[in-house]
Design a protein around this motif. Structure first.
Motif, PDB file in Angstrom:
ATOM      1  N   TYR A   1      70.556  74.252  41.026  1.00  0.00           N
ATOM      2  CA  TYR A   1      70.083  73.337  39.986  1.00  0.00           C
ATOM      3  C   TYR A   1      68.958  72.463  40.535  1.00  0.00           C
ATOM      4  CZ  TYR A   1      70.125  68.937  37.361  1.00  0.00           C
ATOM      5  OH  TYR A   1      69.755  67.816  36.669  1.00  0.00           O
TER       6      TYR A   1
ATOM      7  N   GLN B   1      68.215  68.232  43.630  1.00  0.00           N
ATOM      8  CA  GLN B   1      68.717  69.588  43.482  1.00  0.00           C
ATOM      9  C   GLN B   1      70.152  69.682  44.004  1.00  0.00           C
ATOM     10  OE1 GLN B   1      65.669  71.536  45.800  1.00  0.00           O
ATOM     11  NE2 GLN B   1      67.016  71.668  47.599  1.00  0.00           N
TER      12      GLN B   1
ATOM     13  N   ILE C   1      65.864  73.145  35.610  1.00  0.00           N
ATOM     14  CA  ILE C   1      66.037  74.591  35.779  1.00  0.00           C
ATOM     15  C   ILE C   1      67.348  74.831  36.535  1.00  0.00           C
ATOM     16  CG2 ILE C   1      65.140  76.682  36.905  1.00  0.00           C
ATOM     17  CD1 ILE C   1      62.344  75.542  36.634  1.00  0.00           C
TER      18      ILE C   1
ATOM     19  N   THR D   1      69.303  78.341  38.153  1.00  0.00           N
ATOM     20  CA  THR D   1      69.399  79.785  38.313  1.00  0.00           C
ATOM     21  C   THR D   1      70.862  80.132  38.588  1.00  0.00           C
ATOM     22  OG1 THR D   1      68.880  79.638  40.675  1.00  0.00           O
ATOM     23  CG2 THR D   1      67.049  80.031  39.169  1.00  0.00           C
TER      24      THR D   1
ATOM     25  N   ASP E   1      71.909  87.633  37.152  1.00  0.00           N
ATOM     26  CA  ASP E   1      70.706  86.993  37.701  1.00  0.00           C
ATOM     27  C   ASP E   1      69.954  86.406  36.504  1.00  0.00           C
ATOM     28  OD1 ASP E   1      68.625  86.098  39.214  1.00  0.00           O
ATOM     29  OD2 ASP E   1      67.747  88.088  39.570  1.00  0.00           O
TER      30      ASP E   1
ATOM     31  N   GLU F   1      68.131  82.726  34.554  1.00  0.00           N
ATOM     32  CA  GLU F   1      67.596  81.370  34.681  1.00  0.00           C
ATOM     33  C   GLU F   1      67.791  80.620  33.372  1.00  0.00           C
ATOM     34  OE1 GLU F   1      63.724  80.311  36.706  1.00  0.00           O
ATOM     35  OE2 GLU F   1      63.195  79.810  34.617  1.00  0.00           O
TER      36      GLU F   1
ATOM     37  N   ASN G   1      66.620  77.283  31.486  1.00  0.00           N
ATOM     38  CA  ASN G   1      65.611  76.217  31.543  1.00  0.00           C
ATOM     39  C   ASN G   1      65.500  75.569  30.179  1.00  0.00           C
ATOM     40  OD1 ASN G   1      63.713  77.745  29.909  1.00  0.00           O
ATOM     41  ND2 ASN G   1      63.451  79.027  31.729  1.00  0.00           N
TER      42      ASN G   1
ATOM     43  N   TRP H   1      71.066  75.233  27.443  1.00  0.00           N
ATOM     44  CA  TRP H   1      71.463  74.188  28.380  1.00  0.00           C
ATOM     45  C   TRP H   1      72.556  73.284  27.786  1.00  0.00           C
ATOM     46  CZ3 TRP H   1      68.887  73.704  33.207  1.00  0.00           C
ATOM     47  CH2 TRP H   1      69.367  72.663  34.002  1.00  0.00           C
TER      48      TRP H   1
END
Length: 200
Positions: free
Chosen positions: A95, A102, A161, A163, A174, A176, A178, A188
Motif C-alpha cells: 500500500y 507505505q 495505490i 497492489t 496480480d 492493482e 487505485n 477501493w
C-alpha cells in the motif's frame, strides 16, 4: 415312599415359584417410576454394544441425540478447511498513500479464520477483507484470466495505490487497486473494503 413324594412335590413347587418370579424382565431402581422403562432400555443398549463385532456398523438417529449437544457447525470447531465463510487465500498487499507513507502486509483466509500480519495500516479488517475478496465481483477482478469490461467515470479520487498478489482459491492473483477513476474509487471504498485502508 410318602416322604419322597412329599419332597418331590416341595422341590417342584419351589422350582415353579422361582421360575415365575425370575422371569420379570422389568428393571426398576430406587426412586424411579416403575412405568418408566428407560433403565431397561439403557441396559439393553449396553448389551447390544457388547455383542457388536469390530466390523459391525452402528446407526444413530439424529432425533435420539440431546437437543443441547453441540455440533461442529454450532461451535465452529473441527470445520474442514474452507468450511467457514471465507475463501482460501494467501495475499500480499503493498500500500502506498501517495504522500510517502507505505505498508506491506499479508492476508490469510482459511475458511474459518482471517488474519493480517506485517505492517498493517489503520482501518483494515481481516474478517471484512476475507469476506470482500470472496465475493463474485472481487474474484472476477482479481482473476487475471477474466477480462472485466467496465465503463468508468473520469473522476480522479486520489493517488492511493495498493497492489495485491498471491493466491485466491488456487488462482494466482496480480492486481492493482487505485483511485484514478470512478471504478477505482468504487473498488477501493466498496469492493475491497477491509483489504485496503479507508481514505482519510
Amino acid at each position: 415312599m410318602r416322604r419322597i413324594l412329599t419332597l418331590l412335590s416341595l422341590v417342584l413347587a419351589f422350582t415353579l415359584l422361582t421360575a415365575a418370579c425370575g422371569d420379570d424382565d422389568e428393571t426398576t431402581t430406587a426412586g424411579s417410576d416403575p412405568g418408566d422403562d428407560t433403565t431397561a432400555d439403557a441396559d439393553a443398549d449396553a448389551d447390544d454394544v457388547d455383542d457388536l463385532d469390530d466390523d459391525d456398523t452402528v446407526v444413530v438417529d439424529a432425533d435420539d441425540l440431546p437437543d443441547d449437544e453441540p455440533t461442529a457447525d454450532d461451535t465452529g470447531n473441527d470445520l474442514p478447511i474452507g468450511g467457514g465463510p471465507y475463501p482460501i487465500a494467501d495475499l500480499f498487499i503493498f500500500y502506498f498513500d501517495g504522500a510517502g507513507n507505505q505498508a506491506e502486509y499479508r492476508l490469510a483466509c482459511l475458511g474459518d479464520t482471517a488474519t493480517f500480519t506485517g505492517e498493517v495500516p489503520d482501518g483494515v479488517d481481516a474478517a471484512a477483507a476475507c469476506l470482500a475478496i470472496g465475493t463474485d465481483e472481487a474474484r472476477m477482478l482479481l482473476d487475471p484470466n477474466i477480462t472485466v469490461d467496465r465503463v468508468c467515470t473520469e473522476l480522479f479520487g486520489g493517488p492511493e495505490i495498493a497492489t495485491v498478489g498471491g493466491i485466491l482459491d488456487d488462482v494466482e492473483v496480480d492486481f492493482e487497486i487505485n483511485r484514478i477513476n470512478g471504478c477505482g474509487i468504487d473498488d477501493w471504498a466498496r469492493v475491497f473494503a477491509g483489504l485496503v485502508p479507508p481514505v482519510a
